[in-house]
Design an enzyme around this catalytic site. Sequence first.
Site, PDB file in Angstrom:
ATOM      1  N   ASP A 195       5.686 -33.316   4.739  1.00 51.10           N
ATOM      2  CA  ASP A 195       3.975 -33.442   4.310  1.00 51.10           C
ATOM      3  C   ASP A 195       3.418 -32.997   5.252  1.00 51.10           C
ATOM      4  OD1 ASP A 195       4.534 -34.714   1.835  1.00 51.10           O
ATOM      5  OD2 ASP A 195       3.340 -36.623   2.426  1.00 51.10           O
ATOM      6  N   HIS A 246       6.647 -36.444   8.194  1.00 52.27           N
ATOM      7  CA  HIS A 246       5.562 -35.499   8.523  1.00 52.27           C
ATOM      8  C   HIS A 246       5.720 -34.295   9.546  1.00 52.27           C
ATOM      9  CE1 HIS A 246       3.628 -38.819   6.495  1.00 52.27           C
ATOM     10  NE2 HIS A 246       2.530 -38.039   5.986  1.00 52.27           N
TER      11      HIS A 246
END
Length: 258
Positions: free
Chosen positions: A72, A221
Site C-alpha cells: 500500500d 506499506h
Amino acid sequence: MIAVPGRSPVPLAKTSQAVSVLILVSVLGLLVTIGAVVLAHVAPFPFLFDVTDETVWRMPRTGTPTVYLTFDDGPNPEATPQLLDVLARHGVRATFFVIDKHLTPETAPIVRRTFEEGHAVGVHWHSRDLMFRSSVYVASTLQEAAARMEILTGHAACRAFRPHGGNRSIPMIQGAGKAGYLVVGWGWMLWDFNWFRKRNADDLVPRLADHASPGGIIVIHDGHHENPRSDRRYAIETVDRLIPKLREKGFEFGTICP
C-alpha cells in the site's frame, strides 16, 4: 414503600434498583450498537458491511496453499524499486495498491515496471474521505484514477480497490461495485502494524509467517499516504526475509487480480 391497591407494598429501594438496572442495560445496549456501527466502518477484519461479494478479506483456497503479498501507499521513488528488486530475486508476484496523487510523471516508470514484471496494480486512496461520499462520487473517482494510471503507464489497473486504512461505508462499497472494483482488505494479524513500536523485520516476519494461512492476504506499506518518499527499509527487509519463511511452510504466492 410504594403502596399498590390489592398488593403488598414494594420497597422503594427495590424500585430504585430496578430502574438503575434498566438504565444500565439501556446504556450498555446503546454502547454496543454504537460500537458495532463504528466497527462496521473501520474494523481491520470482515464485519457487518462485508457480507456481499463486493468485498474480500481472504482469497479462495486453491489446490496449492497460496498467500497474497500486497503493498500500500506507493509508488515510493526510494523504496518501491528496491522492493521490486527483492520480489524479482525471489521470483514472486504481488499486488500493489497505488495512491493516485503519488502517481506522477516521475513515478510512472516505477508503476510501469511493476506491471511489466508481472505484478498486479490496483487503486488505493490517501484519506478516509471516500467513506463519506456518495456511491456515484466513489465510482467516478476510481474510474478517473484508473484512467490516469493507464495514460501515464500504458497499462490498465486491475479491478481491485483498497480504501485508506480499510475504512469503508455502504456507499463506498456500492460505488466501487458500480465501477467494477472489488474492495480488498487483508487477513487477521497479517498487516505490518507493530503495536505502537517502530516497525522492524525482527518483529514482523515471525508474526506474519505464523498467521499466514491458505488464501491469506498480507499487507505491507512501501510508501506513506502523506509522504511519498518515506523511509521503508523495514518493508524491504521484511519481504526479503518473509518469502523464504513462507516457502518453508509450503506456500506459493499469488496476485489479487490474475
